[in-house]
Scaffold this motif. Structure first.
Motif, PDB file in Angstrom:
ATOM      1  N   LEU A 114      43.463  37.485  37.271  1.00 28.07           N
ATOM      2  CA  LEU A 114      44.515  38.203  36.552  1.00 28.07           C
ATOM      3  C   LEU A 114      45.155  39.193  37.527  1.00 28.07           C
ATOM      4  O   LEU A 114      44.460  39.950  38.219  1.00 28.07           O
ATOM      5  CB  LEU A 114      43.913  38.944  35.359  1.00 28.07           C
ATOM      6  N   SER A 115      46.479  39.226  37.602  1.00 30.82           N
ATOM      7  CA  SER A 115      47.148  40.120  38.540  1.00 30.82           C
ATOM      8  C   SER A 115      48.366  40.775  37.888  1.00 30.82           C
ATOM      9  O   SER A 115      49.050  40.165  37.071  1.00 30.82           O
ATOM     10  CB  SER A 115      47.573  39.359  39.790  1.00 30.82           C
ATOM     11  N   SER A 119      45.395  33.624  34.539  1.00 32.17           N
ATOM     12  CA  SER A 119      44.985  32.335  35.122  1.00 32.17           C
ATOM     13  C   SER A 119      44.193  31.550  34.081  1.00 32.17           C
ATOM     14  O   SER A 119      43.851  32.060  33.027  1.00 32.17           O
ATOM     15  CB  SER A 119      44.129  32.574  36.369  1.00 32.17           C
ATOM     16  N   GLU A 120      43.878  30.323  34.445  1.00 35.99           N
ATOM     17  CA  GLU A 120      43.138  29.462  33.520  1.00 35.99           C
ATOM     18  C   GLU A 120      41.736  29.987  33.270  1.00 35.99           C
ATOM     19  O   GLU A 120      41.139  29.703  32.232  1.00 35.99           O
ATOM     20  CB  GLU A 120      43.073  28.051  34.080  1.00 35.99           C
ATOM     21  N   GLU A 121      41.206  30.738  34.232  1.00 38.09           N
ATOM     22  CA  GLU A 121      39.841  31.246  34.060  1.00 38.09           C
ATOM     23  C   GLU A 121      39.763  32.409  33.065  1.00 38.09           C
ATOM     24  O   GLU A 121      38.679  32.761  32.585  1.00 38.09           O
ATOM     25  CB  GLU A 121      39.280  31.716  35.403  1.00 38.09           C
ATOM     26  N   LYS A 161      41.391  40.648  30.402  1.00 42.15           N
ATOM     27  CA  LYS A 161      41.185  39.346  29.744  1.00 42.15           C
ATOM     28  C   LYS A 161      40.046  38.690  30.507  1.00 42.15           C
ATOM     29  O   LYS A 161      40.219  38.162  31.607  1.00 42.15           O
ATOM     30  CB  LYS A 161      42.447  38.482  29.799  1.00 42.15           C
ATOM     31  N   ALA A 162      38.897  38.788  29.922  1.00 39.82           N
ATOM     32  CA  ALA A 162      37.675  38.366  30.622  1.00 39.82           C
ATOM     33  C   ALA A 162      37.808  36.934  31.157  1.00 39.82           C
ATOM     34  O   ALA A 162      38.351  36.048  30.476  1.00 39.82           O
ATOM     35  CB  ALA A 162      36.495  38.474  29.663  1.00 39.82           C
TER      36      ALA A 162
END
Length: 358
Positions: A24-25, A50-52, A128-129
Protein backbone atom coordinates in the motif's frame (compact mmCIF):
# COMPACT_ATOMS: atom_id res chain seq x y z
CA UNK A 1 34.89 -12.49 -1.62
CA UNK A 2 31.35 -13.76 -2.14
CA UNK A 3 28.77 -13.60 0.75
CA UNK A 4 27.74 -16.86 2.31
CA UNK A 5 24.59 -18.48 0.88
CA UNK A 6 22.83 -18.14 4.23
CA UNK A 7 23.23 -14.37 4.24
CA UNK A 8 21.80 -14.10 0.73
CA UNK A 9 18.75 -16.11 1.73
CA UNK A 10 18.06 -13.91 4.79
CA UNK A 11 18.39 -10.77 2.68
CA UNK A 12 15.98 -12.00 0.07
CA UNK A 13 13.47 -12.95 2.77
CA UNK A 14 13.64 -9.47 4.30
CA UNK A 15 13.19 -7.82 0.92
CA UNK A 16 10.18 -9.99 0.21
CA UNK A 17 8.60 -9.17 3.57
CA UNK A 18 9.21 -5.47 3.01
CA UNK A 19 7.56 -5.66 -0.36
CA UNK A 20 4.51 -7.31 1.09
CA UNK A 21 4.10 -4.87 4.02
CA UNK A 22 4.63 -1.80 1.88
CA UNK A 23 2.44 -2.80 -0.99
CA UNK A 24 0.00 0.00 0.00
CA UNK A 25 1.49 3.38 -0.95
CA UNK A 26 0.48 7.06 -0.64
CA UNK A 27 1.03 8.89 -3.90
CA UNK A 28 0.41 12.54 -2.94
CA UNK A 29 3.65 14.44 -2.41
CA UNK A 30 2.75 17.90 -1.05
CA UNK A 31 3.69 18.27 2.60
CA UNK A 32 3.20 21.99 3.46
CA UNK A 33 0.44 24.54 2.87
CA UNK A 34 0.12 28.23 3.69
CA UNK A 35 -3.33 29.76 3.54
CA UNK A 36 -5.13 32.91 4.62
CA UNK A 37 -7.73 33.00 7.35
CA UNK A 38 -11.22 32.52 5.94
CA UNK A 39 -10.06 30.48 2.96
CA UNK A 40 -10.35 26.71 2.43
CA UNK A 41 -7.63 24.14 2.02
CA UNK A 42 -7.45 20.59 0.72
CA UNK A 43 -5.00 18.33 2.53
CA UNK A 44 -4.13 15.60 -0.02
CA UNK A 45 -3.93 11.91 0.79
CA UNK A 46 -4.21 9.73 -2.34
CA UNK A 47 -3.16 6.09 -2.14
CA UNK A 48 -2.80 2.88 -4.17
CA UNK A 49 -3.70 -0.60 -2.90
CA UNK A 50 -2.27 -3.93 -4.01
CA UNK A 51 -3.71 -7.40 -4.36
CA UNK A 52 -2.12 -8.42 -1.07
CA UNK A 53 -4.11 -5.79 0.88
CA UNK A 54 -7.19 -7.74 1.81
CA UNK A 55 -8.15 -6.30 5.22
CA UNK A 56 -10.68 -3.60 6.13
CA UNK A 57 -9.76 -0.15 4.79
CA UNK A 58 -9.28 2.50 7.45
CA UNK A 59 -8.42 6.15 6.67
CA UNK A 60 -7.65 8.21 9.74
CA UNK A 61 -6.64 11.87 10.03
CA UNK A 62 -4.96 13.05 13.24
CA UNK A 63 -3.66 16.38 14.54
CA UNK A 64 -0.18 16.17 16.02
CA UNK A 65 0.22 18.67 18.89
CA UNK A 66 3.24 20.97 19.05
CA UNK A 67 3.90 19.69 22.56
CA UNK A 68 5.39 16.23 22.15
CA UNK A 69 4.20 15.28 25.61
CA UNK A 70 0.57 15.51 24.48
CA UNK A 71 -1.20 12.80 22.57
CA UNK A 72 -2.29 13.19 18.96
CA UNK A 73 -6.01 13.73 18.40
CA UNK A 74 -8.18 12.01 15.80
CA UNK A 75 -10.17 14.57 13.79
CA UNK A 76 -11.95 12.36 11.20
CA UNK A 77 -12.13 8.63 10.39
CA UNK A 78 -13.32 6.44 7.52
CA UNK A 79 -13.81 2.80 8.51
CA UNK A 80 -16.12 0.06 7.32
CA UNK A 81 -17.67 2.30 4.68
CA UNK A 82 -18.70 4.83 7.32
CA UNK A 83 -17.42 8.34 8.17
CA UNK A 84 -16.92 9.51 11.75
CA UNK A 85 -16.23 13.24 12.13
CA UNK A 86 -17.33 14.07 15.68
CA UNK A 87 -13.94 13.68 17.35
CA UNK A 88 -12.66 17.27 17.22
CA UNK A 89 -15.22 19.98 18.19
CA UNK A 90 -13.05 22.87 16.94
CA UNK A 91 -13.51 21.61 13.34
CA UNK A 92 -17.15 20.57 13.58
CA UNK A 93 -18.96 21.63 10.43
CA UNK A 94 -15.74 22.71 8.72
CA UNK A 95 -14.03 19.34 8.04
CA UNK A 96 -15.03 16.79 5.41
CA UNK A 97 -13.60 14.17 3.03
CA UNK A 98 -12.96 15.57 -0.43
CA UNK A 99 -14.29 12.45 -2.15
CA UNK A 100 -17.69 10.99 -1.48
CA UNK A 101 -16.09 7.51 -1.77
CA UNK A 102 -12.69 7.53 0.02
CA UNK A 103 -12.08 3.81 -0.61
CA UNK A 104 -11.63 4.64 -4.30
CA UNK A 105 -8.12 5.85 -3.47
CA UNK A 106 -8.68 9.46 -2.34
CA UNK A 107 -8.55 10.02 1.40
CA UNK A 108 -7.98 13.82 1.10
CA UNK A 109 -9.90 16.17 3.42
CA UNK A 110 -11.15 19.76 3.07
CA UNK A 111 -11.04 22.33 5.90
CA UNK A 112 -13.43 25.21 5.33
CA UNK A 113 -13.33 28.78 6.66
CA UNK A 114 -9.83 28.47 8.03
CA UNK A 115 -8.88 30.03 11.35
CA UNK A 116 -5.47 30.88 12.72
CA UNK A 117 -6.02 28.21 15.39
CA UNK A 118 -6.11 25.58 12.62
CA UNK A 119 -2.36 25.95 12.18
CA UNK A 120 -0.61 22.68 12.95
CA UNK A 121 0.73 19.34 11.72
CA UNK A 122 -1.82 16.91 10.27
CA UNK A 123 -1.18 13.25 9.50
CA UNK A 124 -3.04 10.90 7.14
CA UNK A 125 -2.95 7.19 8.03
CA UNK A 126 -4.14 4.55 5.54
CA UNK A 127 -4.50 0.97 6.76
CA UNK A 128 -5.52 -2.15 4.86
CA UNK A 129 -3.91 -5.24 6.27
CA UNK A 130 -1.26 -6.07 5.86
CA UNK A 131 -0.45 -2.64 4.31
CA UNK A 132 0.00 0.51 6.46
CA UNK A 133 1.12 3.94 5.22
CA UNK A 134 1.05 7.52 6.59
CA UNK A 135 2.02 11.04 5.58
CA UNK A 136 2.43 14.32 7.54
CA UNK A 137 1.32 17.71 6.24
CA UNK A 138 2.13 21.09 7.79
CA UNK A 139 -0.61 23.74 7.62
CA UNK A 140 0.01 27.44 8.40
CA UNK A 141 -3.02 29.73 8.54
CA UNK A 142 -2.07 33.40 8.26
CA UNK A 143 -4.15 36.51 8.85
CA UNK A 144 -4.24 39.11 6.10
CA UNK A 145 -3.46 42.73 6.98
CA UNK A 146 -6.65 44.59 7.93
CA UNK A 147 -7.85 47.85 9.51
CA UNK A 148 -4.78 49.68 8.20
CA UNK A 149 -4.67 53.34 9.26
CA UNK A 150 -2.60 56.26 7.96
CA UNK A 151 -1.68 59.37 9.95
CA UNK A 152 0.54 62.46 9.87
CA UNK A 153 2.94 63.42 12.65
CA UNK A 154 4.48 66.88 12.82
CA UNK A 155 3.56 70.37 11.65
CA UNK A 156 2.65 70.55 7.96
CA UNK A 157 4.73 73.68 7.35
CA UNK A 158 7.35 74.50 4.77
CA UNK A 159 10.84 73.63 6.01
CA UNK A 160 9.62 71.20 8.71
CA UNK A 161 10.22 67.45 8.90
CA UNK A 162 6.98 65.49 8.50
CA UNK A 163 6.41 61.80 9.29
CA UNK A 164 3.68 59.77 7.59
CA UNK A 165 2.71 56.69 9.61
CA UNK A 166 1.03 53.47 8.48
CA UNK A 167 -0.02 50.56 10.72
CA UNK A 168 -2.32 47.53 10.40
CA UNK A 169 -4.44 46.56 13.38
CA UNK A 170 -4.59 42.94 12.18
CA UNK A 171 -2.26 40.69 10.25
CA UNK A 172 0.21 37.88 10.80
CA UNK A 173 3.85 39.00 10.92
CA UNK A 174 5.94 39.68 9.10
CA UNK A 175 4.18 42.78 7.77
CA UNK A 176 5.76 45.08 5.20
CA UNK A 177 4.71 48.62 4.35
CA UNK A 178 5.21 50.56 1.15
CA UNK A 179 4.36 54.24 0.51
CA UNK A 180 3.70 55.96 -2.79
CA UNK A 181 2.53 59.43 -3.74
CA UNK A 182 -0.51 59.52 -6.00
CA UNK A 183 0.28 62.25 -8.53
CA UNK A 184 -0.89 62.48 -12.11
CA UNK A 185 1.72 60.83 -14.29
CA UNK A 186 3.95 59.63 -11.44
CA UNK A 187 3.90 57.72 -8.19
CA UNK A 188 7.39 58.57 -7.00
CA UNK A 189 8.22 59.82 -3.51
CA UNK A 190 10.02 63.12 -2.84
CA UNK A 191 13.79 62.98 -3.14
CA UNK A 192 14.34 63.71 0.56
CA UNK A 193 11.99 60.97 1.78
CA UNK A 194 13.20 58.03 3.90
CA UNK A 195 11.03 54.88 4.07
CA UNK A 196 11.13 52.22 6.80
CA UNK A 197 9.25 49.20 5.39
CA UNK A 198 9.17 47.38 8.72
CA UNK A 199 7.61 50.18 10.81
CA UNK A 200 5.59 51.84 8.05
CA UNK A 201 7.06 55.32 8.68
CA UNK A 202 7.87 57.69 5.82
CA UNK A 203 10.06 60.65 6.77
CA UNK A 204 9.79 63.76 4.60
CA UNK A 205 12.75 66.04 5.36
CA UNK A 206 12.62 69.80 4.87
CA UNK A 207 9.15 69.68 3.37
CA UNK A 208 8.22 72.08 0.58
CA UNK A 209 4.95 73.09 -1.06
CA UNK A 210 5.62 70.52 -3.81
CA UNK A 211 5.31 67.72 -1.25
CA UNK A 212 1.57 68.32 -0.95
CA UNK A 213 -0.71 65.63 -2.30
CA UNK A 214 -2.27 62.23 -1.59
CA UNK A 215 -0.04 59.49 -0.19
CA UNK A 216 -1.04 55.83 -0.29
CA UNK A 217 0.29 53.07 2.00
CA UNK A 218 0.11 49.33 1.19
CA UNK A 219 0.52 46.82 4.03
CA UNK A 220 1.29 43.25 3.00
CA UNK A 221 2.31 39.83 4.22
CA UNK A 222 2.54 36.45 2.51
CA UNK A 223 -1.22 36.01 2.14
CA UNK A 224 -2.70 39.43 1.44
CA UNK A 225 -2.60 43.23 1.37
CA UNK A 226 -4.50 46.21 2.76
CA UNK A 227 -4.33 49.93 1.98
CA UNK A 228 -4.96 53.39 3.42
CA UNK A 229 -4.46 56.97 2.22
CA UNK A 230 -3.72 60.38 3.72
CA UNK A 231 -3.83 63.92 2.33
CA UNK A 232 -0.75 66.11 2.94
CA UNK A 233 -1.04 69.90 2.64
CA UNK A 234 2.23 71.77 3.20
CA UNK A 235 1.62 75.47 4.01
CA UNK A 236 3.79 78.52 4.88
CA UNK A 237 4.73 78.95 8.56
CA UNK A 238 2.16 80.55 10.84
CA UNK A 239 2.82 84.16 12.06
CA UNK A 240 3.74 83.24 15.62
CA UNK A 241 4.16 86.85 16.76
CA UNK A 242 0.66 87.75 15.64
CA UNK A 243 -0.81 84.73 17.40
CA UNK A 244 0.98 85.62 20.66
CA UNK A 245 -0.09 89.31 20.43
CA UNK A 246 -3.68 88.26 19.82
CA UNK A 247 -3.60 85.90 22.78
CA UNK A 248 -2.20 88.63 25.09
CA UNK A 249 -4.77 91.18 23.91
CA UNK A 250 -7.58 88.72 24.41
CA UNK A 251 -6.34 87.95 27.92
CA UNK A 252 -6.18 91.65 28.86
CA UNK A 253 -9.67 92.29 27.55
CA UNK A 254 -10.94 89.35 29.53
CA UNK A 255 -9.31 90.64 32.74
CA UNK A 256 -10.73 94.15 32.14
CA UNK A 257 -14.22 92.75 31.70
CA UNK A 258 -13.85 90.68 34.84
CA UNK A 259 -12.69 93.72 36.84
CA UNK A 260 -15.66 95.76 35.55
CA UNK A 261 -18.10 93.06 36.59
CA UNK A 262 -16.55 92.87 40.08
CA UNK A 263 -16.77 96.68 40.43
CA UNK A 264 -20.44 96.71 39.42
CA UNK A 265 -21.25 93.95 41.90
CA UNK A 266 -19.47 95.77 44.76
CA UNK A 267 -21.23 99.07 43.95
CA UNK A 268 -24.61 97.40 43.86
CA UNK A 269 -23.89 95.73 47.19
CA UNK A 270 -22.95 99.05 48.83
CA UNK A 271 -26.11 100.76 47.54
CA UNK A 272 -28.32 98.05 48.95
CA UNK A 273 -26.51 98.25 52.31
CA UNK A 274 -26.95 102.07 52.47
CA UNK A 275 -30.68 101.83 51.71
CA UNK A 276 -31.16 99.34 54.51
CA UNK A 277 -29.32 101.55 57.04
CA UNK A 278 -31.33 104.70 56.11
CA UNK A 279 -34.61 102.84 56.29
CA UNK A 280 -33.67 101.49 59.73
CA UNK A 281 -32.80 104.99 61.09
CA UNK A 282 -36.09 106.46 59.84
CA UNK A 283 -38.08 103.75 61.58
CA UNK A 284 -36.29 104.47 64.88
CA UNK A 285 -37.03 108.28 64.70
CA UNK A 286 -40.81 107.94 64.09
CA UNK A 287 -42.89 108.01 67.30
CA UNK A 288 -45.79 105.64 67.65
CA UNK A 289 -49.12 107.26 66.62
CA UNK A 290 -51.57 108.43 69.28
CA UNK A 291 -55.25 107.69 69.14
CA UNK A 292 -57.71 110.47 68.29
CA UNK A 293 -59.75 110.06 71.48
CA UNK A 294 -56.76 110.15 73.87
CA UNK A 295 -55.39 113.26 72.19
CA UNK A 296 -58.70 115.06 72.45
CA UNK A 297 -59.20 114.15 76.11
CA UNK A 298 -55.70 115.33 76.99
CA UNK A 299 -56.22 118.64 75.23
CA UNK A 300 -59.67 119.30 76.81
CA UNK A 301 -58.46 118.38 80.29
CA UNK A 302 -55.58 120.80 79.97
CA UNK A 303 -57.89 123.63 78.94
CA UNK A 304 -60.29 122.92 81.82
CA UNK A 305 -57.45 123.03 84.31
CA UNK A 306 -56.35 126.35 83.00
CA UNK A 307 -59.87 127.78 83.01
CA UNK A 308 -60.55 126.58 86.55
CA UNK A 309 -57.90 128.96 87.93
CA UNK A 310 -59.43 131.98 86.16
CA UNK A 311 -61.91 134.36 87.86
CA UNK A 312 -65.18 135.28 86.22
CA UNK A 313 -63.98 138.82 85.72
CA UNK A 314 -61.21 137.75 83.34
CA UNK A 315 -63.30 135.40 81.22
CA UNK A 316 -64.30 138.09 78.78
CA UNK A 317 -61.00 138.19 76.97
CA UNK A 318 -60.68 134.44 76.81
CA UNK A 319 -62.05 132.71 73.84
CA UNK A 320 -62.76 129.02 74.26
CA UNK A 321 -61.46 126.76 71.57
CA UNK A 322 -64.23 125.06 69.64
CA UNK A 323 -64.42 121.32 69.98
CA UNK A 324 -64.06 121.00 66.26
CA UNK A 325 -60.51 122.36 66.58
CA UNK A 326 -59.37 119.60 68.94
CA UNK A 327 -56.15 118.16 67.44
CA UNK A 328 -56.40 114.76 65.93
CA UNK A 329 -53.82 112.11 65.20
CA UNK A 330 -53.41 113.42 61.69
CA UNK A 331 -53.25 116.94 62.98
CA UNK A 332 -50.24 116.15 65.19
CA UNK A 333 -48.33 114.58 62.31
CA UNK A 334 -48.38 117.73 60.18
CA UNK A 335 -45.44 120.02 60.94
CA UNK A 336 -47.40 123.24 60.22
CA UNK A 337 -50.27 122.17 62.44
CA UNK A 338 -47.83 121.28 65.26
CA UNK A 339 -46.54 124.88 65.20
CA UNK A 340 -50.14 126.27 65.43
CA UNK A 341 -50.88 124.14 68.52
CA UNK A 342 -47.66 125.29 70.15
CA UNK A 343 -48.63 128.96 69.49
CA UNK A 344 -52.13 128.44 70.95
CA UNK A 345 -50.73 126.92 74.11
CA UNK A 346 -48.36 129.85 74.48
CA UNK A 347 -51.27 132.34 74.30
CA UNK A 348 -53.18 130.46 76.97
CA UNK A 349 -50.14 130.52 79.25
CA UNK A 350 -49.86 134.32 78.86
CA UNK A 351 -53.53 134.77 79.70
CA UNK A 352 -53.22 132.60 82.78
CA UNK A 353 -50.31 134.75 83.87
CA UNK A 354 -52.34 137.91 83.49
CA UNK A 355 -55.18 136.49 85.57
CA UNK A 356 -52.76 135.48 88.33
CA UNK A 357 -51.31 139.00 88.50
CA UNK A 358 -54.76 140.55 88.86
Amino acid sequence: MEPPPLVLLVGLALLGAAGLTRSLSITSAESAFEKAQGERVTLPCTFVLSEEDVGTLDIEWVLIPADIQKKEETIILYSGDRIYNHYYPALTGRLQFTSSDPKSGDGSVDILNLKSADTGTYQCKVKKAPGVESQKIQLNVLVKPASTKCSIEGSQEIGKDIILKCASQEGTPLLYYDWRRVVTGTQGLPATSVLNKNTGELLLKNASKDYSGTYNCVASNRVGTDECSVELNVTPPINTAGVIAGAILGTLLGLALLAFLVFCCCKKHREKKYEKEVHHEIREDVLPPKSRSSTARSYIGSNRSSLGSMSPSNMEGYSKTPYSQVPSEDFERASGQNQTIASSKSDIAHKIGDITVV
